[in-house]
Write an enzyme that holds these catalytic residues in place. Structure first.
Site, PDB file in Angstrom:
ATOM      1  N   GLY A 165      35.080 -22.947 -11.074  1.00  0.00           N
ATOM      2  CA  GLY A 165      34.644 -23.282 -12.431  1.00  0.00           C
ATOM      3  C   GLY A 165      33.278 -23.954 -12.455  1.00  0.00           C
ATOM      4  NE  ARG A 210      27.665 -20.116  12.260  1.00  0.00           N
ATOM      5  CZ  ARG A 210      26.424 -20.105  12.736  1.00  0.00           C
ATOM      6  NH1 ARG A 210      25.463 -19.555  12.033  1.00  0.00           N
ATOM      7  NH2 ARG A 210      26.142 -20.642  13.884  1.00  0.00           N
ATOM      8  CG  ASP A 262      25.851 -14.401   6.298  1.00  0.00           C
ATOM      9  OD1 ASP A 262      26.257 -15.570   6.148  1.00  0.00           O
ATOM     10  OD2 ASP A 262      24.950 -14.092   7.100  1.00  0.00           O
ATOM     11  CG  ASP A 292      22.290  -5.968   9.095  1.00  0.00           C
ATOM     12  OD1 ASP A 292      22.314  -4.796   8.732  1.00  0.00           O
ATOM     13  OD2 ASP A 292      21.252  -6.613   9.360  1.00  0.00           O
TER      14      ASP A 292
HETATM   15  P1  ADP Z   1      24.166 -10.820  12.847  1.00  0.00           P
HETATM   16  O1  ADP Z   1      24.769  -9.863  13.788  1.00  0.00           O
HETATM   17  O2  ADP Z   1      25.085 -11.924  12.461  1.00  0.00           O
HETATM   18  O3  ADP Z   1      23.496 -10.131  11.669  1.00  0.00           O
HETATM   19  P2  ADP Z   1      21.526 -11.260  14.008  1.00  0.00           P
HETATM   20  O4  ADP Z   1      20.798 -10.536  12.939  1.00  0.00           O
HETATM   21  O5  ADP Z   1      20.967 -12.549  14.495  1.00  0.00           O
HETATM   22  O6  ADP Z   1      23.024 -11.608  13.622  1.00  0.00           O
HETATM   23  O7  ADP Z   1      21.655 -10.248  15.241  1.00  0.00           O
HETATM   24  C1  ADP Z   1      22.392 -10.604  16.387  1.00  0.00           C
HETATM   25  C2  ADP Z   1      21.814  -9.935  17.591  1.00  0.00           C
HETATM   26  O8  ADP Z   1      21.907  -8.526  17.468  1.00  0.00           O
HETATM   27  C3  ADP Z   1      20.336 -10.176  17.844  1.00  0.00           C
HETATM   28  O9  ADP Z   1      20.079 -11.419  18.434  1.00  0.00           O
HETATM   29  C4  ADP Z   1      20.004  -9.044  18.782  1.00  0.00           C
HETATM   30  O10 ADP Z   1      20.508  -9.311  20.089  1.00  0.00           O
HETATM   31  C5  ADP Z   1      20.845  -7.915  18.190  1.00  0.00           C
HETATM   32  N1  ADP Z   1      20.018  -7.124  17.293  1.00  0.00           N
HETATM   33  C6  ADP Z   1      19.603  -7.437  16.050  1.00  0.00           C
HETATM   34  N2  ADP Z   1      18.822  -6.469  15.530  1.00  0.00           N
HETATM   35  C7  ADP Z   1      18.731  -5.503  16.474  1.00  0.00           C
HETATM   36  C8  ADP Z   1      18.053  -4.252  16.562  1.00  0.00           C
HETATM   37  N3  ADP Z   1      17.317  -3.772  15.559  1.00  0.00           N
HETATM   38  N4  ADP Z   1      18.192  -3.542  17.694  1.00  0.00           N
HETATM   39  C9  ADP Z   1      18.940  -3.997  18.719  1.00  0.00           C
HETATM   40  N5  ADP Z   1      19.590  -5.173  18.704  1.00  0.00           N
HETATM   41  C10 ADP Z   1      19.501  -5.927  17.611  1.00  0.00           C
HETATM   42  O1  F6P Z   2      24.778 -15.171   9.546  1.00  0.00           O
HETATM   43  C1  F6P Z   2      25.598 -16.286   9.535  1.00  0.00           C
HETATM   44  C2  F6P Z   2      24.803 -17.518   9.218  1.00  0.00           C
HETATM   45  O2  F6P Z   2      25.675 -18.635   9.258  1.00  0.00           O
HETATM   46  C3  F6P Z   2      24.046 -17.486   7.912  1.00  0.00           C
HETATM   47  O3  F6P Z   2      24.883 -17.770   6.807  1.00  0.00           O
HETATM   48  C4  F6P Z   2      22.989 -18.538   8.160  1.00  0.00           C
HETATM   49  O4  F6P Z   2      21.842 -18.314   7.396  1.00  0.00           O
HETATM   50  C5  F6P Z   2      22.674 -18.348   9.610  1.00  0.00           C
HETATM   51  O5  F6P Z   2      23.804 -17.730  10.203  1.00  0.00           O
HETATM   52  C6  F6P Z   2      22.374 -19.622  10.339  1.00  0.00           C
HETATM   53  O6  F6P Z   2      21.996 -19.297  11.622  1.00  0.00           O
HETATM   54  P1  F6P Z   2      21.816 -20.358  12.798  1.00  0.00           P
HETATM   55  O7  F6P Z   2      23.150 -20.495  13.449  1.00  0.00           O
HETATM   56  O8  F6P Z   2      20.845 -19.708  13.699  1.00  0.00           O
HETATM   57  O9  F6P Z   2      21.339 -21.633  12.204  1.00  0.00           O
END
Ligand code: ADP
Ligand code: F6P
Length: 353
Positions: free
Chosen positions: A189, A288, A131, A107
Site C-alpha cells: 500500500g 539477496r 532482479d 542475464d
Molecule cells: P547476472 O548473471 O546476475 O546478470 P552479471 O551480469 O554480473 O550477473 O554476469 C555474471 C557473469 O557472467 C560475468 O561476470 C561474466 O563472467 C559472465 N558474462 C556476462 N556477460 C557475458 C558475455 N557477454 N559473455 C560471456 N560471459 C558473460
Molecule cells: O543482480 C543482483 C543484484 O543484487 C542487483 O539487484 C544489484 O544491483 C547488484 O546485484 C549488486 O551487485 P554487487 O553484489 O556487485 O554489489
C-alpha cells in the site's frame, strides 16, 4: 558413469543452493556424477582445477537446500567475455569428461552459458537472480524471496512512520528492473513508487506528490524507489540544494535515498509550517542473503530436475522458466532476445493516489 557440472554466477540469489541439491538428487537418480564449479566462470579458467571442481555427491549436496547464499560461491568474471577464454573453458570441461553444464545465474551468466554452447559445450541455464529481469520467464529464483524481504521491511517502516508522522523513502534492489519495487509497493500500500521503466522523473514532481499526501492528512507516505531509478532522474544539483542546510555532500555526488529524503524534507511543509521529518532506508543486501521462500525453493527443485533431464537426453542450449505455474524450457538465444512490457497500468494506479 557420465558426468555433468553446475556453477552459480553473478549476484547470488536465494534458491541457488536448493537448485544444486535438486540437480545432485536427479543426477544421482539417473546414475550421473556431478561436479560443482567454484566461484562461477572463474572456476573454468583452468587456474587451479584441483580446487575449482568440487564433488557434489549427495553427501555434499543434500544439506544445503534451505541455506541462503550459494555454497558453490559466485563471482563476476570479466575475463570470461573473451572468446579464447570461453574456448579454453569448454575444452577444460571436455578434458574432465563433463558432457553438459548447468549455469544458475542471471542475464549476464546466460550470455556466458550461450558462449559455451557456441563452443560446443551443451549448457542449460536456470534463472537465478533477485532482479526478475529475464523476460522469457515469469519467475526467477530469489525474486519472490527478495520481494518478501522488502515487504517485511516496508511493513515495519510504515508502522514506525505512522507512529511518528514521518514520510519514508525505501530503496530496493533490481538493477535496471523495477519489478521488486513495483511488487513491494503493490503488496504494502505504498503511496509512491519510482521504477526505471517509468523513465524520466523529477525531484519536484515527487515533492509535489508528497506535499499532496500531506495536504490530504497522510503524514506517513512511503516512497519505494527501485535502485535503477536514480539513473532516470532528471538532473538535480544535490550539492547546490543541500549545501546551504549544512549537509555533508560534495560537488558532483549522486542522489541517494538519504539525500533524497533530505531534499524532500526541505521541499515540503507540514500543516503547522514545519518541514516533515522524511527518513530513508536502503533494504540492500538483506534481499539477496535471505533463506528462499517456499515458492523459490520449490521452483529451484523443479528447475534443477528439468535441467538434468535435458542434459541426460543430450539436449543443451536451453534455459528453464516458469509461467502460469508451468515449468518449461526454451532455446537460450530466443530467451535472451525476449522483451517484456512494463506493467505501466499498475505503476500509474499506485502513483495516482
Ligand atoms: P547476472 O548473471 O546476475 O546478470 P552479471 O551480469 O554480473 O550477473 O554476469 C555474471 C557473469 O557472467 C560475468 O561476470 C561474466 O563472467 C559472465 N558474462 C556476462 N556477460 C557475458 C558475455 N557477454 N559473455 C560471456 N560471459 C558473460
Ligand atoms: O543482480 C543482483 C543484484 O543484487 C542487483 O539487484 C544489484 O544491483 C547488484 O546485484 C549488486 O551487485 P554487487 O553484489 O556487485 O554489489
Amino acid at each position: 558413469m557420465s558426468r555433468i557440472a553446475v556453477l552459480t554466477s553473478g549476484g547470488d540469489s536465494p534458491g541457488m543452493n536448493a537448485a544444486v541439491t535438486a540437480i545432485a538428487r536427479c543426477a544421482n537418480m539417473l546414475g550421473m556424477s556431478l561436479l560443482g564449479v567454484d566461484r562461477g566462470f572463474n572456476g573454468l579458467l583452468g587456474k587451479n582445477p584441483e580446487k575449482d571442481f568440487i564433488d557434489m555427491s549427495l553427501e555434499n549436496a543434500l544439506d544445503i537446500a534451505d541455506m541462503a547464499g550459494t555454497q558453490l560461491r559466485t563471482a563476476r568474471c570479466l575475463e570470461f567475455k573473451q572468446p579464447e577464454v570461453q574456448a579454453r573453458a569448454a575444452q577444460l570441461l571436455r578434458d574432465m569428461d563433463v558432457r553438459g553444464l548447468i549455469v544458475i545465474g542471471g542475464d549476464g551468466s546466460f550470455h556466458g552459458a550461450q558462449a559455451l554452447c557456441h563452443q560446443g559445450m551443451p549448457c542449460v541455464g536456470i534463472p537465478g537472480t533477485i532482479d526478475n529481469d529475464l523476460p522469457y520467464t515469469g519467475m526467477t529464483l530469489g525474486y519472490d524471496t527478495a520481494v518478501n524481504v522488502c515487504v517485511d521491511a516496508v511493513r515495519n517502516i510504515r508502522a514506525t512512520s505512522r507512529s511518528h508522522d514521518r514520510p519514508h523513502v525505501v530503496e530496493v534492489m533490481g538493477r535496471h528492473c523495477g519489478d521488486i519495487a513495483l511488487q513491494t509497493a503493490m503488496a504494502t500500500g505504498a503511496e509512491i513508487v519510482i521504477c526505471p521503466e517509468g523513465k524520466r522523473w523529477t525531484v519536484d514532481s515527487i515533492a509535489r506528490r508528497l506535499q499532496n499526501q500531506i495536504d490530504q492528512g497522510n503524514f506517513r507516505t512511503t516512497i519505494v524507489v527501485a535502485e535503477g531509478s536514480w539513473e532516470e532522474m532528471a538532473p538535480f544539483d544535490v550539492y547546490e540544494f543541500l549545501r546551504p542546510y549544512g549537509k555533508q555532500v560534495f560537488k558532483g555526488e549522486p542522489m541517494t535515498a538519504n539525500r533524497f529524503a533530505s531534499v524532500l524534507k526541505r521541499k515540503c511543509k507540514m500543516p503547522d509550517g514545519t518541514n516533515p521529518e522524511v527518513r530513508s532506508t536502503v533494504v540492500g543486501y538483506t534481499q539477496r542473503g535471505a533463506r528462499p521462500t517456499a515458492r523459490d525453493a520449490a521452483f529451484a527443485f523443479e528447475a534443477g530436475v528439468r535441467a538434468v533431464d535435458l542434459l541426460n537426453r543430450g539436449i543443451g542450449n536451453r534455459v528453464i522458466g516458469r509461467k502460469s505455474g508451468i515449468v518449461f524450457d526454451e532455446d537460450i538465444d530466443k530467451a535472451l532476445r525476449a522483451r517484456r512490457p512494463f506493467d505501466r497500468m499498475m505503476y500509474n494506479i499506485i502513483n495516482a493516489l
